[in-house]
Design an enzyme around this catalytic site. Structure first.
Site: not given
Lengths: 428, 428
Positions: B221, B249, B275, B302, B325, B352
């Site tokens: 992240k 992400d 992402e 997602e 997703d 995801h």
């Protein structure tokens, strides 16, 4: 200091499917409904803030449930702190790190937030003793902009640009306020156009709305059958004459290639716009349609989910007329952003209305725009349908085809609950 | 003939915010949750259909309320008729003329529909005695396509093109099924990457996930602080070595100009993708970012609301990696359409997962794609996090960094309710 003491929702449903008023190519049997909310405080000023989400029946309970859940963030809060800069309430609701997953910023959750933020702005306007359009229009540019969230917009509109637009809007403001109070804001009528109506009923109402009530633009629903559409367009044009403008609305019924083919059969009717040719989510599709049907303008927005979509429609030149809806997005702050985006890109806004409470609500934003943003009503009209106005304490008034400027303090959507409670949903 | 007799929802919440597992730049304290639904029939086969919507806490009750309301359309219906062509149930729910106003096709209402349609497909797969991936993969192209809704897609994908794609997917299908059952489908790990973790914890888990468990791609992240990001990327790259792929992400934290500037500081880390650089609603913004950060690929999906957004991302070349997703859209039929759109435009899909039940659910669609659509796992990986799997009757299994192909009949998301009922939400 005062606190928010309670948030109460009402699931109100009107059995409009009985008459097919409101029927179109996508919405065959709407029961106009309102997820209506009252926000109470412990102030002894007698003020209750009201807001609502318009829906067309089934699922109105889901919106009420969403408002009830969202309300936890507000109950117990200091009212003055919230009203002082409404950005706090926006952040509490729109940027709640868990609730955000339900959107982000779209659909049921976003509409519920809109009802709550509207109710807070209603308290602010009532405490100030001003109708909402005037409260917004008389806020200092910096003060109003400080309530707005530019996240995801800065590639199209930055806060400093918004302040510049509002500063420009200061010139001549007092004359425009006076003019608005005197003559009102142009409306247009969809009353004749529902697909469930016979030709005779359509012609009769088209004449009443224009020759009788003074509307200078009417709108017909289209998209179910092209032969019916062409016949109805010819009959309507004959009924209203060459000087009244005529728009059509397909309510998202077409795919992109079909929309282009269908609309290109309409060129001879001198249309003011073609509304909702396809999915409101389809920026690129609308841009393709807009290029292909030129010079007929594309209009859309009544189901536009948020400011990020409006930004893209404007960037892609995907419509010629921007529409907005009072209860689709997250309340007054997002509606103000929509008008600022439109001003930045030079597009006229013609608000969607007609559903229960929508006329009462959206007029404030169009009037704010006239007073403080675009400074003009040129090419701009607010939709009007004579539906359920009797349930409002201050119902929309039309005079010579114009919306009369509201003068009562607040956002104008208080319902007369002695009437409306008759329509509280009892389950099915 | 059998009938649907009941639809029961469970508001399940897991207190994951205690550990900051799941924390990222946008989602600081998620409580992983499931709006879980059981659909019962009066058949004496002991089969219950299950579906769910993953959320991250507050608002899970709103999704349950939406499922409860939507369920009215199904209770009492003939099960065999629904299972025979799932398009009937899609139309009942997605095209309900009143419920449609709540979206259309987005947010809470759309996710609720997805849970119900998943539960019906679960009954269909359980009655057929097949895992869902195999049921979908073994349907005749025409039969599968007849369940799909191409509305708003025909400018990008027509039914006959979808049939052609699925016909091409027939070649070599049996070998791919055998291969899938033997070696599984590649996974990747996000376990090391949460923003709430210390550098030491991140490094330790990165090594365990790659050297220990065999994942060949990990994801970190980013987006809260660029200096932290660069330090963590350097540490992660050192920990995993040059041969393991590394993705990042940002969970929608940036505006478009900021995303471009930030991501362009990442070029030296040989990233597999970046992402969610900005709002999932911003097709044009992602297209701008994708061009500006080339050759780093953009990935998103997602929180992509529906197939109309996927269509536009593909048309605008707005991402290099398409994500999906399992519980954001309207169930298996929309997920199949997403894979068909990706195949038409030649983009790899990397689903995801990680949230409670998402690994169990989405593997079936990736495996269906391998078996019957794209025919390859090249450049494709399914996200994996070791969260809440113990609550499932058939938990996801990972072997050598690969998802093991499920063999139990159904969609794989039955929860062991003796455990999960401990987590039924009691209100706040």
């Amino acid at each position: 200091m005062t606190r928010i003491t309670a948030v109460k929702t009402y699931d109100l449903r009107f059995p409009t499917s009985n008459t097919l008023s409101g029927s179109d190519a996508m919405n065959k049997d709407p029961d106009y409904s309102s997820a209506y909310v009252e926000v109470s405080t412990d102030a002894d000023d007698g003020i209750t803030g009201v807001g609502f989400v318009f829906t067309i029946g089934r699922g109105n309970d889901i919106v009420c449930a969403a408002i009830d859940t969202m309300a936890h963030a507000l109950v117990g809060r200091n009212v003055e702190e919230l009203l002082d800069n409404m950005r706090i309430a926006w952040d509490l609701l729109v940027h709640d790190s868990q609730l955000r997953w339900l959107g982000p910023e779209k659909g049921v959750a976003h509409m519920a937030i809109g009802a709550l933020l509207s109710a807070l702005w209603d308290i602010k306007a009532k405490r100030a003793g001003k109708p909402l359009w005037r409260l917004l229009g008389e806020m200092e540019p910096e003060e109003l902009v400080s309530t707005l969230d530019f996240r995801y917009l800065t590639d199209a509109l930055r806060p400093e640009e918004a302040i510049d637009i509002l500063r420009d809007g200061q010139r001549g403001k007092q004359e425009r306020i006076a003019n608005l109070l005197e003559v009102g804001y142009p409306g247009y009528s969809t009353a004749a156009g529902w697909l469930g109506y016979s030709d005779e009923k359509m012609i009769r109402i088209a004449k009443e709305e224009t020759q009788g009530k003074g509307f200078t633009l009417i709108k017909l629903k289209v998209g179910q059958n092209i032969d019916d559409d062409l016949r109805r367009l010819a009959l309507a044009r004959e009924a209203i004459g060459p000087d009244v403008r005529l728009a059509v609305d397909a309510n998202q019924v077409w795919d992109v290639p079909q929309a282009i083919e269908w609309i290109n059969a309409f060129h001879e009717y001198d249309l003011a716009w073609v509304e909702e040719p396809t999915s409101p989510d389809d920026v690129l599709g609308h841009a393709t349609i807009a290029r292909a049907i030129d010079p007929i303008p594309v209009a859309t927005g009544e189901q536009m989910q948020n400011r990020v979509l409006y930004k893209q429609y404007l960037q892609a030149n995907a419509f010629g007329i921007m529409q907005i809806d009072a209860t689709r997005v997250a309340g007054p702050q997002e509606l103000v952003l929509e008008y600022l985006l439109a001003a930045k890109f030079g597009k006229p806004v013609c608000p969607h209305a007609g559903g229960v409470g929508l006329c009462e609500a959206v007029a404030h934003f169009a009037m704010f725009d006239y007073v403080a943003v675009s400074g003009t009503t040129e090419g701009r009209v607010i939709e009007y349908v004579d539906n359920q106005h009797e349930h409002f304490v201050h119902p929309t008034e039309i005079r010579n085809g114009n919306y009369v400027a509201p003068t009562a303090p607040g956002n104008g959507t208080d319902m007369t609950l002695e009437t409306a409670r008759k329509y509280v949903y009892q389950g099915n």
